[in-house]
Design an enzyme around this catalytic site. Structure first.
Site, PDB file in Angstrom:
ATOM      1  N   GLY A   1       0.918  -1.356   0.060  1.00  0.00           N
ATOM      2  CA  GLY A   1      -0.137  -0.168   0.010  1.00  0.00           C
ATOM      3  C   GLY A   1       0.990   1.276  -0.102  1.00  0.00           C
ATOM      4  O   GLY A   1       2.185   1.333  -0.334  1.00  0.00           O
TER       5      GLY A   1
ATOM      6  N   HIS B   1       2.490   4.606  -4.801  1.00  0.00           N
ATOM      7  CA  HIS B   1       2.913   5.862  -5.741  1.00  0.00           C
ATOM      8  C   HIS B   1       3.333   5.569  -7.008  1.00  0.00           C
ATOM      9  O   HIS B   1       2.895   4.440  -7.460  1.00  0.00           O
ATOM     10  CB  HIS B   1       4.475   6.463  -4.944  1.00  0.00           C
ATOM     11  CG  HIS B   1       5.268   5.451  -4.612  1.00  0.00           C
ATOM     12  ND1 HIS B   1       6.103   4.712  -5.720  1.00  0.00           N
ATOM     13  CD2 HIS B   1       5.702   4.789  -3.735  1.00  0.00           C
ATOM     14  CE1 HIS B   1       6.746   3.667  -5.088  1.00  0.00           C
ATOM     15  NE2 HIS B   1       6.634   3.878  -3.943  1.00  0.00           N
TER      16      HIS B   1
ATOM     17  N   GLY C   1       5.843   4.714  -8.719  1.00  0.00           N
ATOM     18  CA  GLY C   1       6.338   3.250  -8.789  1.00  0.00           C
ATOM     19  C   GLY C   1       5.609   2.307  -9.071  1.00  0.00           C
ATOM     20  O   GLY C   1       5.508   1.302  -9.996  1.00  0.00           O
ATOM     21  N   HIS C   2       4.608   1.943  -7.948  1.00  0.00           N
ATOM     22  CA  HIS C   2       3.478   0.894  -7.998  1.00  0.00           C
ATOM     23  C   HIS C   2       2.778   1.016  -9.073  1.00  0.00           C
ATOM     24  O   HIS C   2       2.367   0.004  -9.888  1.00  0.00           O
ATOM     25  CB  HIS C   2       2.744   1.115  -6.667  1.00  0.00           C
ATOM     26  CG  HIS C   2       3.374   0.860  -5.201  1.00  0.00           C
ATOM     27  ND1 HIS C   2       3.547   1.934  -4.634  1.00  0.00           N
ATOM     28  CD2 HIS C   2       3.939  -0.065  -4.852  1.00  0.00           C
ATOM     29  CE1 HIS C   2       4.247   1.536  -3.377  1.00  0.00           C
ATOM     30  NE2 HIS C   2       4.443   0.205  -3.436  1.00  0.00           N
TER      31      HIS C   2
ATOM     32  N   GLN D   1       8.092  -9.466   7.559  1.00  0.00           N
ATOM     33  CA  GLN D   1       9.296  -8.905   7.000  1.00  0.00           C
ATOM     34  C   GLN D   1       9.948  -7.607   7.628  1.00  0.00           C
ATOM     35  O   GLN D   1      10.825  -7.114   7.259  1.00  0.00           O
ATOM     36  CB  GLN D   1       9.220  -8.545   5.510  1.00  0.00           C
ATOM     37  CG  GLN D   1       8.365  -7.480   5.210  1.00  0.00           C
ATOM     38  CD  GLN D   1       7.941  -7.422   3.662  1.00  0.00           C
ATOM     39  OE1 GLN D   1       7.181  -8.159   3.089  1.00  0.00           O
ATOM     40  NE2 GLN D   1       8.311  -6.268   3.077  1.00  0.00           N
TER      41      GLN D   1
ATOM     42  N   GLY E   1       9.078  -4.533  -8.486  1.00  0.00           N
ATOM     43  CA  GLY E   1       9.804  -3.307  -8.815  1.00  0.00           C
ATOM     44  C   GLY E   1      11.342  -3.717  -8.873  1.00  0.00           C
ATOM     45  O   GLY E   1      11.958  -4.398  -8.000  1.00  0.00           O
TER      46      GLY E   1
ATOM     47  N   LYS F   1      13.492  -1.705  -8.080  1.00  0.00           N
ATOM     48  CA  LYS F   1      14.105  -0.747  -6.784  1.00  0.00           C
ATOM     49  C   LYS F   1      14.566  -1.670  -5.801  1.00  0.00           C
ATOM     50  O   LYS F   1      15.530  -1.500  -5.262  1.00  0.00           O
ATOM     51  CB  LYS F   1      12.912   0.271  -6.749  1.00  0.00           C
ATOM     52  CG  LYS F   1      12.928   0.613  -5.120  1.00  0.00           C
ATOM     53  CD  LYS F   1      13.598   1.904  -5.111  1.00  0.00           C
ATOM     54  CE  LYS F   1      13.893   2.509  -3.599  1.00  0.00           C
ATOM     55  NZ  LYS F   1      13.104   1.641  -2.662  1.00  0.00           N
ATOM     56  N   ASP F   2      13.709  -2.643  -5.633  1.00  0.00           N
ATOM     57  CA  ASP F   2      14.182  -3.749  -4.676  1.00  0.00           C
ATOM     58  C   ASP F   2      14.666  -4.913  -5.384  1.00  0.00           C
ATOM     59  O   ASP F   2      14.159  -5.796  -5.555  1.00  0.00           O
ATOM     60  CB  ASP F   2      12.904  -4.173  -3.920  1.00  0.00           C
ATOM     61  CG  ASP F   2      12.334  -2.984  -3.189  1.00  0.00           C
ATOM     62  OD1 ASP F   2      12.865  -2.590  -2.136  1.00  0.00           O
ATOM     63  OD2 ASP F   2      11.029  -2.391  -3.526  1.00  0.00           O
TER      64      ASP F   2
ATOM     65  N   SER G   1       9.710   5.823  -3.405  1.00  0.00           N
ATOM     66  CA  SER G   1       9.502   5.066  -2.117  1.00  0.00           C
ATOM     67  C   SER G   1       8.519   5.428  -1.241  1.00  0.00           C
ATOM     68  O   SER G   1       8.687   6.591  -1.249  1.00  0.00           O
ATOM     69  CB  SER G   1      11.016   4.329  -1.837  1.00  0.00           C
ATOM     70  OG  SER G   1      10.663   4.012  -0.099  1.00  0.00           O
TER      71      SER G   1
HETATM   72  O1  PAF Z   1       8.024  -4.784  -2.008  1.00  0.00           O
HETATM   73  C1  PAF Z   1       7.045  -4.785  -1.184  1.00  0.00           C
HETATM   74  O2  PAF Z   1       6.165  -3.955  -1.133  1.00  0.00           O
HETATM   75  C2  PAF Z   1       6.949  -5.916  -0.451  1.00  0.00           C
HETATM   76  O3  PAF Z   1       8.033  -6.381   0.148  1.00  0.00           O
HETATM   77  C3  PAF Z   1       6.035  -7.076  -1.127  1.00  0.00           C
HETATM   78  C4  PAF Z   1       6.673  -7.773  -2.066  1.00  0.00           C
HETATM   79  C5  PAF Z   1       4.472  -6.555  -1.206  1.00  0.00           C
HETATM   80  C6  PAF Z   1       5.844  -8.335   0.097  1.00  0.00           C
HETATM   81  O4  PAF Z   1       5.221  -7.803   1.281  1.00  0.00           O
END
Ligand code: PAF
Length: 292
Positions: free
Chosen positions: A31, A34, A36-37, A61, A149, A151-152, A187
């Site tokens: 959620g 932005h 990027g998503h 995480q 993305g 980015k990660d 981000s």
């Molecule tokens: O990149 C993210 O936003 C999170 O790590 C993901 C892939 C949704 C997993 O929770």
């Protein structure tokens, strides 16, 4: 656009689409969406007939000292953006659905190797948390394609390896990093920066760009990485790492390998005040002349 929190409802919709031979692309998110998503949603729309987006802030995480409780939750605003982007279904599971026995007592998946280097050295349980929730979401949504993305970048590789190792019939697609006008990678955590930190944050992408130029000009890799770290520190950043790796398993790159013109990634994680930022540049080591 449908929104659903309920697994039965999700499965019914997905199987209806499947019976109609419609392909499904999936974009998992936490959620606070932005550009990027939304660019990942665009890719998903181009690749499949139906697009599912999940919004779930995954506690597994985050380590206890990270920002799980303060992570921005902006569902109403996210739904407006997703509707405008032409998403078919938004899945918003809660903790009880994802971790019915609590996050500590549920089965998990861990991708060896990749999960414990670079970012994994600083966040030892992070990729276990990501791989576990993504596998669960894949099993719930059952997409043909999933978009993540670049980015990660390390996360994208961990997911690719999980999908390969566990023979999941899902195509993983990477989406290019979206940047602000001054180069800062988009981000959700950028919102944590004070105005002065936000102003300063542009030095992250600028310093990586300078480092990339030096590597292409054949300067010693460690020397270029160290110069980048020193430049960032001089601008007030605390640096976790700046490191040049190859793009399949994130192995360190020797000078000889540069000559082979492999695809490389320059990865960085820094802190500016209390905000941790990551960024990367993907390139090949093809030589450039000084000044370009
Ligand atoms: O990149 C993210 O936003 C999170 O790590 C993901 C892939 C949704 C997993 O929770």
């Amino acid at each position: 656009m449908q929104t659903c929190q309920n697994l039965e409802q999700l499965r019914m919709q997905v199987s209806e689409w499947r019976s109609a031979n419609e392909t499904i692309a999936f974009v998992p998110t936490m959620g606070n969406l932005h550009e990027g998503h939304l660019s990942l949603v665009d890719i998903a729309r181009q690749k499949a007939r139906r697009v599912v987006v999940s919004v779930y802030v995954n506690p597994l995480q985050f380590s206890p000292d990270e920002d799980f409780s303060s992570y921005p939750r902006t569902l109403e605003d996210d739904l407006i953006k997703l509707r405008a982007a032409g998403v078919d279904l938004v899945f918003t599971p809660d903790d009880a659905m994802i971790y019915p026995d609590g996050k500590q007592d549920s089965a998990y998946v861990e991708v060896p190797g990749l999960s414990h280097i670079v970012e994994g050295e600083f966040r030892p349980d992070f990729f276990k948390g990501v791989a576990t929730v993504v596998l669960k979401l894949f099993n719930m949504v059952q997409p043909d394609i999933a978009v993540f993305g670049e980015k990660d970048f390390q996360q994208l590789l961990v997911i690719r390896q999980m999908v390969d190792d566990l023979n999941l019939p899902i195509e993983i697609v990477g989406g290019r990093t979206k940047r602000e006008a001054d180069g800062l990678a988009r981000s959700s955590r950028n919102n944590y920066l004070s105005p002065a930190e936000r102003e300063n944050s542009r030095f992250l992408s600028e310093s990586l760009e300078q480092c990339r130029r030096q590597i292409k000009q054949d300067i010693d890799i460690t020397q270029a990485e160290n110069a980048c770290i020193a430049a960032l520190e001089s601008h007030g950043f605390t640096v976790d790492y700046v490191t040049l790796r190859e793009t399949s398993r994130l192995k360190k790159v020797s000078k000889d390998e540069l000559a082979l013109n492999r695809e490389l990634v320059l990865l960085a994680a820094v802190k500016l005040g209390k905000t941790r930022l990551i960024d990367n540049l993907i390139f090949t080591a093809e030589k450039v002349t000084v000044g370009s």
